[in-house]
Design a protein around this motif. Structure first.
Motif, PDB file in Angstrom:
ATOM      1  N   SER A  62       0.841  -1.200   0.000  1.00  0.00           N
ATOM      2  CA  SER A  62       0.000   0.000   0.000  1.00  0.00           C
ATOM      3  C   SER A  62       0.873   1.246   0.000  1.00  0.00           C
ATOM      4  O   SER A  62       0.620   2.199  -0.742  1.00  0.00           O
ATOM      5  CB  SER A  62      -0.896   0.023   1.244  1.00  0.00           C
ATOM      6  OG  SER A  62      -1.607  -1.164   1.325  1.00  0.00           O
ATOM      7  N   TYR A  63       1.912   1.203   0.843  1.00  0.00           N
ATOM      8  CA  TYR A  63       2.819   2.348   0.933  1.00  0.00           C
ATOM      9  C   TYR A  63       3.476   2.622  -0.417  1.00  0.00           C
ATOM     10  O   TYR A  63       3.497   3.751  -0.911  1.00  0.00           O
ATOM     11  CB  TYR A  63       3.877   2.056   2.007  1.00  0.00           C
ATOM     12  CG  TYR A  63       4.959   3.116   2.079  1.00  0.00           C
ATOM     13  CD1 TYR A  63       6.199   2.892   1.494  1.00  0.00           C
ATOM     14  CD2 TYR A  63       4.731   4.314   2.726  1.00  0.00           C
ATOM     15  CE1 TYR A  63       7.191   3.851   1.556  1.00  0.00           C
ATOM     16  CE2 TYR A  63       5.716   5.288   2.784  1.00  0.00           C
ATOM     17  CZ  TYR A  63       6.942   5.058   2.201  1.00  0.00           C
ATOM     18  OH  TYR A  63       7.906   6.014   2.261  1.00  0.00           O
ATOM     19  N   LEU A  64       3.991   1.539  -1.037  1.00  0.00           N
ATOM     20  CA  LEU A  64       4.676   1.697  -2.320  1.00  0.00           C
ATOM     21  C   LEU A  64       3.717   2.179  -3.405  1.00  0.00           C
ATOM     22  O   LEU A  64       4.112   2.899  -4.312  1.00  0.00           O
ATOM     23  CB  LEU A  64       5.322   0.365  -2.749  1.00  0.00           C
ATOM     24  CG  LEU A  64       6.462  -0.156  -1.868  1.00  0.00           C
ATOM     25  CD1 LEU A  64       6.926  -1.516  -2.348  1.00  0.00           C
ATOM     26  CD2 LEU A  64       7.642   0.816  -1.844  1.00  0.00           C
ATOM     27  N   SER A  65       2.460   1.752  -3.285  1.00  0.00           N
ATOM     28  CA  SER A  65       1.482   2.125  -4.314  1.00  0.00           C
ATOM     29  C   SER A  65       1.003   3.557  -4.150  1.00  0.00           C
ATOM     30  O   SER A  65       0.823   4.267  -5.138  1.00  0.00           O
ATOM     31  CB  SER A  65       0.260   1.187  -4.245  1.00  0.00           C
ATOM     32  OG  SER A  65       0.652  -0.142  -4.318  1.00  0.00           O
ATOM     33  N   ILE A  66       0.800   3.953  -2.888  1.00  0.00           N
ATOM     34  CA  ILE A  66       0.150   5.245  -2.646  1.00  0.00           C
ATOM     35  C   ILE A  66       1.143   6.407  -2.596  1.00  0.00           C
ATOM     36  O   ILE A  66       0.950   7.432  -3.230  1.00  0.00           O
ATOM     37  CB  ILE A  66      -0.684   5.178  -1.337  1.00  0.00           C
ATOM     38  CG1 ILE A  66      -1.821   4.166  -1.524  1.00  0.00           C
ATOM     39  CG2 ILE A  66      -1.234   6.548  -0.962  1.00  0.00           C
ATOM     40  CD1 ILE A  66      -2.487   3.741  -0.250  1.00  0.00           C
ATOM     41  N   VAL A  67       2.212   6.201  -1.813  1.00  0.00           N
ATOM     42  CA  VAL A  67       3.131   7.332  -1.583  1.00  0.00           C
ATOM     43  C   VAL A  67       3.942   7.616  -2.866  1.00  0.00           C
ATOM     44  O   VAL A  67       4.525   6.708  -3.448  1.00  0.00           O
ATOM     45  CB  VAL A  67       4.080   7.010  -0.396  1.00  0.00           C
ATOM     46  CG1 VAL A  67       5.068   8.147  -0.168  1.00  0.00           C
ATOM     47  CG2 VAL A  67       3.253   6.767   0.855  1.00  0.00           C
ATOM     48  N   PRO A  68       3.934   8.864  -3.314  1.00  0.00           N
ATOM     49  CA  PRO A  68       4.644   9.171  -4.575  1.00  0.00           C
ATOM     50  C   PRO A  68       6.163   9.063  -4.443  1.00  0.00           C
ATOM     51  O   PRO A  68       6.703   9.144  -3.346  1.00  0.00           O
ATOM     52  CB  PRO A  68       4.232  10.624  -4.876  1.00  0.00           C
ATOM     53  CG  PRO A  68       3.675  11.164  -3.630  1.00  0.00           C
ATOM     54  CD  PRO A  68       3.280  10.040  -2.744  1.00  0.00           C
ATOM     55  N   VAL A  69       6.799   8.905  -5.608  1.00  0.00           N
ATOM     56  CA  VAL A  69       8.269   8.832  -5.633  1.00  0.00           C
ATOM     57  C   VAL A  69       8.805  10.227  -5.316  1.00  0.00           C
ATOM     58  O   VAL A  69       8.372  11.209  -5.914  1.00  0.00           O
ATOM     59  CB  VAL A  69       8.757   8.394  -7.040  1.00  0.00           C
ATOM     60  CG1 VAL A  69      10.276   8.333  -7.082  1.00  0.00           C
ATOM     61  CG2 VAL A  69       8.152   7.058  -7.416  1.00  0.00           C
ATOM     62  N   LYS A  70       9.701  10.261  -4.327  1.00  0.00           N
ATOM     63  CA  LYS A  70      10.250  11.567  -3.956  1.00  0.00           C
ATOM     64  C   LYS A  70      11.707  11.643  -4.437  1.00  0.00           C
ATOM     65  O   LYS A  70      12.536  10.831  -4.022  1.00  0.00           O
ATOM     66  CB  LYS A  70      10.185  11.740  -2.432  1.00  0.00           C
ATOM     67  CG  LYS A  70      10.482  13.159  -1.976  1.00  0.00           C
ATOM     68  CD  LYS A  70      10.279  13.278  -0.478  1.00  0.00           C
ATOM     69  CE  LYS A  70      10.469  14.694   0.052  1.00  0.00           C
ATOM     70  NZ  LYS A  70      11.544  15.460  -0.537  1.00  0.00           N
ATOM     71  N   LEU A  71      11.944  12.601  -5.297  1.00  0.00           N
ATOM     72  CA  LEU A  71      13.294  12.723  -5.855  1.00  0.00           C
ATOM     73  C   LEU A  71      14.091  13.757  -5.082  1.00  0.00           C
ATOM     74  O   LEU A  71      13.514  14.744  -4.591  1.00  0.00           O
ATOM     75  CB  LEU A  71      13.203  13.121  -7.328  1.00  0.00           C
ATOM     76  CG  LEU A  71      12.491  12.102  -8.227  1.00  0.00           C
ATOM     77  CD1 LEU A  71      12.341  12.660  -9.636  1.00  0.00           C
ATOM     78  CD2 LEU A  71      13.246  10.788  -8.255  1.00  0.00           C
TER      79      LEU A  71
END
Lengths: 186, 230
Positions: free
Chosen positions: B103-112
């Motif tokens: 869920s975390y990997l799916s929901i939280v956006p990639v932060k660069l």
């Protein structure tokens, strides 16, 4: 998996009363799972299955000692034990049904439906020898076990059970056996 | 010599049946039994007693062993019955952790990592005097970032594509632009492009613009999920 013991060895050992502990453990380890599985398939509970396993082993021993078990070339010990299991289970079921019927008749005031045949059917075969042996006094059982099973010397038995002398052990052993024979002959 | 004492005679008869009697004495006993029926009867009794004892003692041993096995089995079952509970709990917790992680990997956006103020984006430049191309790169990069913040990933992708048209970009800035572009593609549902670009970034040997392990996993997971729908 336990190391394979040939059926001939199992029979010879049980017949002579040698390494009964080892043979029993082998039989249990090898066949108890299939016996329990069979009982569960027939609707038995785990406790029923455990009881039946023990009864099957004892019955198998009786059959060997009494010469009822014949080893043929094609004898499959597992299948043979399952055969005993089936009979044991049917007998248990029949006994349960009769017990319930008796309770019902008792409650309704009817006559007890037991006949001599049903009594015989319900009476599971028990080794007479073991039953008689259990009726001996504790010292008798100890002395006979020490001498015939553990193969202790008369001197050791005299010392262990404080019987005084070798002559006293012989005398005690003799009397115990006479009592056993008397029980068996009644 | 066959004893006249019944106790001793019993011992002798037992020895005879067990094959422990001396040959001479055995022959003597056998001779005597031909005429002494009482002795023969005694031998029958000894044989019967031995058969009874063999059976009784064998059964006694078997019952004791079965009792012992039952105790051992119940101990094992008791300890085993704890195992599934423990393992059930472990499996349950592991499953819950997996669900949470997914869920975390799916929901939280990639932060660069922030690359917005790196003015060393171009090689051999005087930071006070940016050329037209350099300015285009910078402006597009910052514009792209701003679009990303606004959630307009299509436009963001367009700006980052413009950045990458500029030649002679410093590796750090180039990679930063590529990463931003990959994320913009992903967010604007251009999964194939995102996937192709990410594959290149993933296997870079000497990455100048370092994206953390977790954000890489987020990217991979999102692309994996997207791949399931393609």
């Amino acid at each position: 998996m336990p190391q394979l013991i040939p059926t001939e060895t199992i029979i010879a050992n049980l017949r002579r009363g040698e390494d009964v502990n080892g043979v029993t453990r082998y039989l249990y380890a090898t066949y108890s799972r299939s016996i329990k599985g069979y009982i569960r398939k027939l609707g038995g509970l785990p406790d029923d299955a455990e009881d039946i396993v023990q009864e099957v082993m004892i019955t198998f021993l009786h059959q060997i000692v009494n010469g009822q078990f014949e080893l043929r070339e094609q004898t499959d010990l597992g299948a043979y034990l399952i055969g005993i299991t089936r009979r044991k289970w049917l007998k248990k079921m029949e006994s349960e049904t009769r017990r319930r019927e008796r309770q019902h008749w008792f409650a309704t005031g009817s006559d007890d439906p037991q006949t001599p045949e049903t009594i015989v059917l319900e009476t599971d075969y028990q080794s007479r020898a073991w039953a008689y042996f259990q009726q001996l006094g504790e010292t008798c059982r100890q002395v006979l076990t020490a001498f015939y099973q553990d193969e202790q010397s008369l001197e050791d038995i005299a010392a262990q059970y404080e019987l005084g002398s070798v002559g006293a052990v012989k005398m005690r052993k003799f009397r115990c056996i006479q009592k056993l024979l008397k029980l068996a002959d009644v | 010599m066959i004893s006249e004492d019944p106790v001793e005679r019993w011992e002798q008869l037992e020895d005879y049946l067990r094959g422990r009697m001396e040959d001479g004495q055995s022959r003597q006993l056998e001779e005597r039994m031909k005429t002494d029926t009482k002795l023969t009867d005694e031998l029958v009794s000894v044989r019967r007693a031995q058969a009874l004892l063999t059976e009784a003692l064998a059964e006694q041993q078997m019952r004791a062993t079965l009792r012992q096995i039952r105790v051992e089995t119940s101990v094992n079952t008791r300890s085993a019955s704890w195992m599934p509970v423990k393992w059930n709990q472990v499996v349950l917790w592991a499953a819950a952790a997996c669900v949470l992680l997914m869920s975390y990997l799916s929901i939280v956006p990639v932060k660069l990592p922030d690359a917005g103020y790196d003015v060393m984006a171009l090689r051999r430049i005087d930071t006070t005097q940016l050329s037209g191309q350099q300015r285009i790169a910078f402006e597009n990069f910052f514009e792209g970032q701003a679009r990303m913040v606004e959630g307009d990933y299509v436009q963001a992708a367009h700006h980052f594509e413009n950045v990458l048209t500029v030649e002679d970009l410093r590796p750090y800035f180039k990679e930063a632009a590529e990463w931003h572009l990959a994320v913009s593609y992903l967010q604007s549902h251009q999964f194939n492009r995102a996937s192709q670009l990410y594959r290149r970034l993933r296997y870079c040997n000497q990455c100048a613009y370092e994206v953390g392990w977790l954000n890489r996993r987020k990217m991979e997971w999102k692309l994996f999920i997207a791949g399931l729908w393609l």
